[in-house]
Design a protein around this motif. Structure first.
Motif, PDB file in Angstrom:
ATOM      1  N   MET A 129       0.952  -1.166   0.143  1.00 48.04           N
ATOM      2  CA  MET A 129      -0.050  -0.114  -0.063  1.00 48.04           C
ATOM      3  C   MET A 129       0.945   1.203   0.145  1.00 48.04           C
ATOM      4  SD  MET A 129      -2.810   0.914   2.911  1.00 48.04           S
ATOM      5  CE  MET A 129      -4.158   0.256   1.976  1.00 48.04           C
ATOM      6  N   GLU A 153      -2.423   5.596  -0.869  1.00 51.88           N
ATOM      7  CA  GLU A 153      -3.548   4.749  -0.668  1.00 51.88           C
ATOM      8  C   GLU A 153      -4.105   4.582   0.503  1.00 51.88           C
ATOM      9  OE1 GLU A 153      -2.618   1.589  -4.286  1.00 51.88           O
ATOM     10  OE2 GLU A 153      -1.523   1.288  -2.248  1.00 51.88           O
ATOM     11  N   LEU A 154      -2.997   4.642   1.658  1.00 51.99           N
ATOM     12  CA  LEU A 154      -3.382   4.595   3.164  1.00 51.99           C
ATOM     13  C   LEU A 154      -4.160   6.014   3.440  1.00 51.99           C
ATOM     14  CD1 LEU A 154      -3.047   3.358   5.776  1.00 51.99           C
ATOM     15  CD2 LEU A 154      -0.969   4.647   6.143  1.00 51.99           C
ATOM     16  N   ARG A 155      -3.857   7.015   2.716  1.00 55.20           N
ATOM     17  CA  ARG A 155      -4.619   8.385   2.932  1.00 55.20           C
ATOM     18  C   ARG A 155      -6.117   8.146   2.566  1.00 55.20           C
ATOM     19  NH1 ARG A 155       0.104  10.776   1.940  1.00 55.20           N
ATOM     20  NH2 ARG A 155      -0.331  10.902  -0.299  1.00 55.20           N
ATOM     21  N   GLY A 156      -6.216   7.476   1.206  1.00 56.40           N
ATOM     22  CA  GLY A 156      -7.627   7.276   1.043  1.00 56.40           C
ATOM     23  C   GLY A 156      -8.325   6.404   1.655  1.00 56.40           C
ATOM     24  N   LEU A 157      -7.590   5.483   2.318  1.00 59.19           N
ATOM     25  CA  LEU A 157      -8.170   4.501   3.085  1.00 59.19           C
ATOM     26  C   LEU A 157      -8.947   5.170   4.313  1.00 59.19           C
ATOM     27  CD1 LEU A 157      -9.387   1.551   4.139  1.00 59.19           C
ATOM     28  CD2 LEU A 157      -6.925   1.109   4.887  1.00 59.19           C
ATOM     29  N   GLY A 158      -7.778   6.014   4.734  1.00 62.15           N
ATOM     30  CA  GLY A 158      -8.300   6.796   6.042  1.00 62.15           C
ATOM     31  C   GLY A 158      -9.376   7.587   5.802  1.00 62.15           C
ATOM     32  N   ARG A 159      -9.634   8.405   4.652  1.00 65.20           N
ATOM     33  CA  ARG A 159     -10.690   9.161   4.281  1.00 65.20           C
ATOM     34  C   ARG A 159     -11.951   8.333   4.153  1.00 65.20           C
ATOM     35  NH1 ARG A 159      -6.622  11.775   1.085  1.00 65.20           N
ATOM     36  NH2 ARG A 159      -7.301  10.568  -0.856  1.00 65.20           N
ATOM     37  N   GLU A 160     -11.989   7.209   3.597  1.00 63.37           N
ATOM     38  CA  GLU A 160     -13.038   6.423   3.505  1.00 63.37           C
ATOM     39  C   GLU A 160     -13.259   5.807   4.832  1.00 63.37           C
ATOM     40  OE1 GLU A 160     -13.107   3.080   0.654  1.00 63.37           O
ATOM     41  OE2 GLU A 160     -11.762   4.300  -0.687  1.00 63.37           O
ATOM     42  N   MET A 161     -12.743   5.279   5.563  1.00 62.99           N
ATOM     43  CA  MET A 161     -12.896   5.015   6.998  1.00 62.99           C
ATOM     44  C   MET A 161     -13.642   6.130   8.020  1.00 62.99           C
ATOM     45  SD  MET A 161      -9.733   2.334   7.718  1.00 62.99           S
ATOM     46  CE  MET A 161     -10.344   1.655   9.169  1.00 62.99           C
ATOM     47  N   GLY A 214      -2.332   2.416  11.236  1.00 60.36           N
ATOM     48  CA  GLY A 214      -1.792   1.894  10.010  1.00 60.36           C
ATOM     49  C   GLY A 214      -0.195   2.494   9.862  1.00 60.36           C
TER      50      GLY A 214
END
Length: 50
Positions: free
Chosen positions: A1, A5-13, A45
């Protein structure tokens, strides 16, 4: 990742958590408090190598 991508995952969460917080506020305002408890979520993360 990747970091992006980790930032995007954080935004979605974060958006998902906000959705559930809004539901909880609506339930509380409607007087639906039976069986409800405050809950803390801890998510981390960080990179690791195998």
């Amino acid at each position: 990742m990747t970091a992006g991508e980790l930032r995007g995952l954080g935004r979605e969460m974060h958006a998902l958590i906000e959705k559930w917080q809004a539901r909880a506020r609506a339930a509380q305002e409607a007087g639906d408090t039976e069986g409800r408890e405050n809950v803390a979520l801890h998510l981390y993360g960080f990179p690791f190598r195998t």
